[in-house]
Design an enzyme around this catalytic site. Structure first.
Site, PDB file in Angstrom:
ATOM      1  CG  ASP A  13      -1.877  -1.197   1.216  1.00  0.00           C
ATOM      2  OD1 ASP A  13      -2.259  -1.645   0.118  1.00  0.00           O
ATOM      3  OD2 ASP A  13      -2.198  -1.680   2.317  1.00  0.00           O
ATOM      4  CE  LYS A  16       2.388  -2.475  -4.324  1.00  0.00           C
ATOM      5  NZ  LYS A  16       2.098  -2.111  -2.935  1.00  0.00           N
ATOM      6  N   GLY A  17       0.176   1.649  -7.367  1.00  0.00           N
ATOM      7  CA  GLY A  17      -0.770   1.844  -8.470  1.00  0.00           C
ATOM      8  C   GLY A  17      -0.653   3.240  -9.049  1.00  0.00           C
ATOM      9  CG  ASN A  38      -2.789 -10.813  -2.397  1.00  0.00           C
ATOM     10  OD1 ASN A  38      -2.785 -10.604  -3.607  1.00  0.00           O
ATOM     11  ND2 ASN A  38      -1.784 -11.387  -1.782  1.00  0.00           N
ATOM     12  N   GLY A  40      -4.561  -4.275  -3.758  1.00  0.00           N
ATOM     13  CA  GLY A  40      -5.550  -3.237  -4.041  1.00  0.00           C
ATOM     14  C   GLY A  40      -4.768  -2.007  -4.439  1.00  0.00           C
ATOM     15  CG  HIS A  41      -2.063  -2.053  -7.019  1.00  0.00           C
ATOM     16  ND1 HIS A  41      -1.212  -2.662  -7.896  1.00  0.00           N
ATOM     17  CD2 HIS A  41      -1.760  -2.571  -5.799  1.00  0.00           C
ATOM     18  CE1 HIS A  41      -0.433  -3.504  -7.244  1.00  0.00           C
ATOM     19  NE2 HIS A  41      -0.741  -3.468  -5.968  1.00  0.00           N
ATOM     20  CB  THR A  42      -5.879   3.649  -5.023  1.00  0.00           C
ATOM     21  OG1 THR A  42      -6.117   2.724  -3.969  1.00  0.00           O
ATOM     22  CG2 THR A  42      -7.053   4.592  -5.172  1.00  0.00           C
ATOM     23  NE  ARG A 142       5.831 -31.042  -6.675  1.00  0.00           N
ATOM     24  CZ  ARG A 142       6.770 -31.802  -6.141  1.00  0.00           C
ATOM     25  NH1 ARG A 142       7.734 -32.273  -6.911  1.00  0.00           N
ATOM     26  NH2 ARG A 142       6.759 -32.098  -4.869  1.00  0.00           N
ATOM     27  CD  GLN A 223       0.693  -8.913  -2.671  1.00  0.00           C
ATOM     28  OE1 GLN A 223       1.338  -9.486  -3.539  1.00  0.00           O
ATOM     29  NE2 GLN A 223      -0.572  -8.613  -2.821  1.00  0.00           N
ATOM     30  CB  THR A 300      -9.813  -6.346   4.199  1.00  0.00           C
ATOM     31  OG1 THR A 300      -8.682  -5.588   4.626  1.00  0.00           O
ATOM     32  CG2 THR A 300      -9.341  -7.619   3.510  1.00  0.00           C
ATOM     33  CB  VAL A 413       2.408  16.597  -3.006  1.00  0.00           C
ATOM     34  CG1 VAL A 413       3.878  16.730  -2.637  1.00  0.00           C
ATOM     35  CG2 VAL A 413       2.198  16.972  -4.475  1.00  0.00           C
TER      36      VAL A 413
HETATM   37  P1  GDP Z   1      -0.760   0.330  -3.586  1.00  0.00           P
HETATM   38  O1  GDP Z   1      -1.375  -0.928  -3.107  1.00  0.00           O
HETATM   39  O2  GDP Z   1       0.707   0.376  -3.330  1.00  0.00           O
HETATM   40  O3  GDP Z   1      -1.078   0.664  -5.016  1.00  0.00           O
HETATM   41  O4  GDP Z   1      -1.388   1.501  -2.697  1.00  0.00           O
HETATM   42  P2  GDP Z   1      -2.948   1.682  -2.276  1.00  0.00           P
HETATM   43  O5  GDP Z   1      -3.694   2.166  -3.440  1.00  0.00           O
HETATM   44  O6  GDP Z   1      -3.443   0.468  -1.584  1.00  0.00           O
HETATM   45  O7  GDP Z   1      -2.824   2.772  -1.132  1.00  0.00           O
HETATM   46  C1  GDP Z   1      -2.249   4.025  -1.383  1.00  0.00           C
HETATM   47  C2  GDP Z   1      -3.295   5.107  -1.068  1.00  0.00           C
HETATM   48  O8  GDP Z   1      -2.662   6.358  -1.017  1.00  0.00           O
HETATM   49  C3  GDP Z   1      -4.364   5.235  -2.144  1.00  0.00           C
HETATM   50  O9  GDP Z   1      -5.551   5.631  -1.542  1.00  0.00           O
HETATM   51  C4  GDP Z   1      -3.810   6.342  -3.048  1.00  0.00           C
HETATM   52  O10 GDP Z   1      -4.830   7.035  -3.756  1.00  0.00           O
HETATM   53  C5  GDP Z   1      -3.175   7.228  -2.033  1.00  0.00           C
HETATM   54  N1  GDP Z   1      -1.997   7.984  -2.491  1.00  0.00           N
HETATM   55  C6  GDP Z   1      -0.992   7.587  -3.302  1.00  0.00           C
HETATM   56  N2  GDP Z   1      -0.040   8.537  -3.373  1.00  0.00           N
HETATM   57  C7  GDP Z   1      -0.454   9.562  -2.598  1.00  0.00           C
HETATM   58  C8  GDP Z   1       0.133  10.814  -2.223  1.00  0.00           C
HETATM   59  O11 GDP Z   1       1.225  11.185  -2.624  1.00  0.00           O
HETATM   60  N3  GDP Z   1      -0.594  11.588  -1.357  1.00  0.00           N
HETATM   61  C9  GDP Z   1      -1.818  11.189  -0.866  1.00  0.00           C
HETATM   62  N4  GDP Z   1      -2.453  11.993  -0.014  1.00  0.00           N
HETATM   63  N5  GDP Z   1      -2.380  10.026  -1.189  1.00  0.00           N
HETATM   64  C10 GDP Z   1      -1.699   9.206  -2.031  1.00  0.00           C
HETATM   65  P1  IMO Z   2      -0.896  -4.172  -2.232  1.00  0.00           P
HETATM   66  O1  IMO Z   2      -0.444  -4.708  -3.573  1.00  0.00           O
HETATM   67  C1  IMO Z   2      -0.972  -4.631   2.110  1.00  0.00           C
HETATM   68  C2  IMO Z   2      -1.022  -8.726   3.686  1.00  0.00           C
HETATM   69  C3  IMO Z   2      -2.272  -9.150   4.430  1.00  0.00           C
HETATM   70  C4  IMO Z   2      -1.659 -10.107   5.435  1.00  0.00           C
HETATM   71  C5  IMO Z   2      -0.569 -10.792   4.633  1.00  0.00           C
HETATM   72  C6  IMO Z   2      -0.978 -12.143   4.055  1.00  0.00           C
HETATM   73  O2  IMO Z   2      -2.191  -3.465  -2.271  1.00  0.00           O
HETATM   74  O3  IMO Z   2       0.208  -3.410  -1.583  1.00  0.00           O
HETATM   75  P2  IMO Z   2      -2.551 -12.831   2.021  1.00  0.00           P
HETATM   76  O4  IMO Z   2      -3.995 -12.607   1.787  1.00  0.00           O
HETATM   77  O5  IMO Z   2      -1.659 -12.278   0.961  1.00  0.00           O
HETATM   78  O6  IMO Z   2      -2.232 -14.275   2.304  1.00  0.00           O
HETATM   79  O7  IMO Z   2      -2.232 -12.050   3.393  1.00  0.00           O
HETATM   80  O8  IMO Z   2      -0.248  -9.905   3.578  1.00  0.00           O
HETATM   81  N1  IMO Z   2      -1.241  -8.203   2.312  1.00  0.00           N
HETATM   82  C7  IMO Z   2      -1.176  -6.903   1.992  1.00  0.00           C
HETATM   83  N2  IMO Z   2      -0.998  -5.815   2.747  1.00  0.00           N
HETATM   84  N3  IMO Z   2      -1.068  -4.495   0.779  1.00  0.00           N
HETATM   85  C8  IMO Z   2      -1.212  -5.589  -0.018  1.00  0.00           C
HETATM   86  O9  IMO Z   2      -1.195  -5.508  -1.370  1.00  0.00           O
HETATM   87  C9  IMO Z   2      -1.322  -6.866   0.586  1.00  0.00           C
HETATM   88  N4  IMO Z   2      -1.499  -8.113   0.121  1.00  0.00           N
HETATM   89  C10 IMO Z   2      -1.440  -8.926   1.187  1.00  0.00           C
HETATM   90  O10 IMO Z   2      -2.910  -8.051   5.048  1.00  0.00           O
HETATM   91  O11 IMO Z   2      -1.038  -9.386   6.462  1.00  0.00           O
HETATM   92 MG    MG Z   3      -2.897  -1.591  -1.802  1.00  0.00          MG
END
Ligand code: GDP
Ligand code: IMO
Ligand code: MG
Length: 423
Positions: A13, A16-17, A38, A40-42, A142, A223, A300, A413
């Protein structure tokens, strides 16, 4: 831009997205190579928010080929829901390609994920409950069912009935759970296979051809480094290899094909799920970061645990991923905090260390050693040039670079694709 890998440096989180979406404007191909839904890329573009799970974050660009490679585990039902969600927002999906080698998440994987977590009692991992671990277990054992089998009804049926018979014994006898009906699964999942068939091919050939013909390819990590099955905080990890080396196995490319590796980091640290977290803040500051940064899980909805930035972790990520630069997101979230603490080392009973420990019991006993920097109060969400940042924000970035020995080339930012400072 050649072949560039993007990896999470912390516990996922990191944004990355968002960074993939920004870089995908100039890319020919974006590849997901591990993990499953698992992730979630925003991606936020012009006020519209897309929550991507399996579909690569390059999908918003018409010309970009999007690959779900062989190392990914695919829940077909979840993928079809995601595809119809993004199609309803006007996004075209015909440039999606899914690898024949990808393993399929089936209902028994979901049952076993829930049952094994329950059986762990207080020692549960806090998984996302998406069947990821059980599916990768079958792959290693396997006995998995791959996309190639899935889209061939006779093969799928034979393998499915065989696997359900075995899994039902485990589900009922070991865990006291409810047996599954193989015929019902077949009838439902056959329709998913029919819908997905048109996307399926050997994507390793497409990726190879793109790389050798000089196209720009982005490898999208899911992840993060500390969730890596080998390098992460085992056993509180996921079941795939999110570090940069995982791309070779998951996408079917050689290590010499990767020219650059960008680590994505948050300007502080978060974690969902269980396991030790040295710089975690159980106080008002942690609560403020959660609130201002909207730190709730994309998959989640769980509140993310929040803490100070940890340079021991980032140093580790630089080393195990071979990072060439870092994108630091969410610097805007820290605005308003009087002081910014940064962990520069860990103290244990015996010693001071700058290296991330292998064992979680040792990690749980590590005391963070902090350096305290002055905070900044200005709203920086409209800043686009490094020179225009408040002096204390610039100092914070430069301090981190010095600590971890890696250049910070992008600073986030805000969540939108234009809210970025390039250096
Ligand atoms: P990912 O799983 O690595 O793609 O990240 P997520 O999408 O799960 O979580 C990152 C959150 O931070 C999302 O809600 C994004 O929209 C938000 N986000 C990303 N970069 C920035 C930033 O520079 N500033 C702020 N305020 N939010 C950001
Ligand atoms: P993104 O790509 C944050 C965490 C789960 C748990 C552990 C194992 O959005 O960064 P799993 O369901 O993979 O067997 O759970 O890994 N986890 C993540 N935490 N961001 C993720 O993906 C995750 N994918 C799995 O919360 O602790
Ligand atoms: Mg995420």
């Amino acid at each position: 831009m050649a072949t560039v890998a993007l990896v999470g440096t912390q516990w996922g989180d990191e944004g990355k997205g968002k960074v993939i979406d920004i870089l995908a404007a100039k890319a020919d191909m974006v590849v997901r190579a591990q993990g499953g839904n698992n992730a979630g890329h925003t991606v936020v573009n012009g006020g519209v928010t897309y929550k991507l799970r399996l579909v690569p974050s390059g999908i918003l660009y018409k010309g970009c080929d999007c690959i779900i490679a062989g190392g990914v585990v695919i829940d077909p039902k979840a993928l079809l829901t995601e595809l119809s969600d993004i199609a309803s927002k006007g996004v075209r999906t015909e440039k999606l390609h899914i690898d024949e080698r990808a393993h399929i998440i089936l209902p028994y994987h979901l049952s076993l994920d829930a049952l094994s977590e329950k059986a762990r009692g207080g020692k549960d991992i806090g998984t996302t409950g998406r069947g990821i671990g059980p599916c990768y277990t079958d792959k290693a054992e396997r006995s998995g069912i791959r996309m190639y089998d899935f889209i061939r009804p006779e093969i799928f049926k034979a393998k499915l009935f065989d696997r359900v018979a075995t899994k039902n014994k485990i589900i009922t006898s070991v865990y006291g759970g409810q047996a599954l009906d193989a015929q019902a699964i077949y009838d439902e999942y056959k329709t998913y296979a029919d819908e997905l068939k048109k996307y399926v091919c050997d994507t390793s050939v497409l990726i190879y051809e793109a790389i050798t013909s000089g196209k720009s390819v982005l490898l999208e990590g899911a992840q993060g480094t500390l969730l890596d099955l080998g390098c992460g905080t085992y056993p509180y990890v996921t079941s795939s290899y999110p570090i940069s080396g995982g791309f070779c196995i998951g996408a079917g490319i050689g290590p010499t094909a990767i020219n650059e590796c960008i680590g994505i980091a948050k300007a502080y640290t978060t974690r969902v799920g269980k396991g030790p977290f040295p710089t975690e803040l159980d106080d008002e500051i942690g609560e403020t970061i959660r609130k201002v940064g909207a730190e709730f899980g994309t998959v989640t909805g769980r509140p993310r645990r929040c803490g100070w930035l940890d340079c021991v972790i980032l140093r580790f990520a630089v080393r195990v991923n071979g990072l060439t630069s870092i994108a630091l997101n969410k610097l805007d979230t820290l605005s308003g905090l009087k002081e910014l603490k940064v962990c520069v080392a860990y103290k244990t009973d015996k010693k001071l260390t700058e290296h991330f420990p292998a064992d979680i019991d040792e990690l749980a006993h590590c005391q963070p050693v902090y350096e305290t920097l002055p905070g900044f109060t200005e709203d920086i969400s409209g800043v686009r040039k490094f020179e225009d940042l408040p002096v204390n924000a610039k100092k914070y970035v430069e301090f981190i670079e010095k600590q971890i020995g890696c250049r910070i080339s992008m600073i986030g930012v805000g969540p939108d694709r234009n809210q970025c400072i390039y250096r």
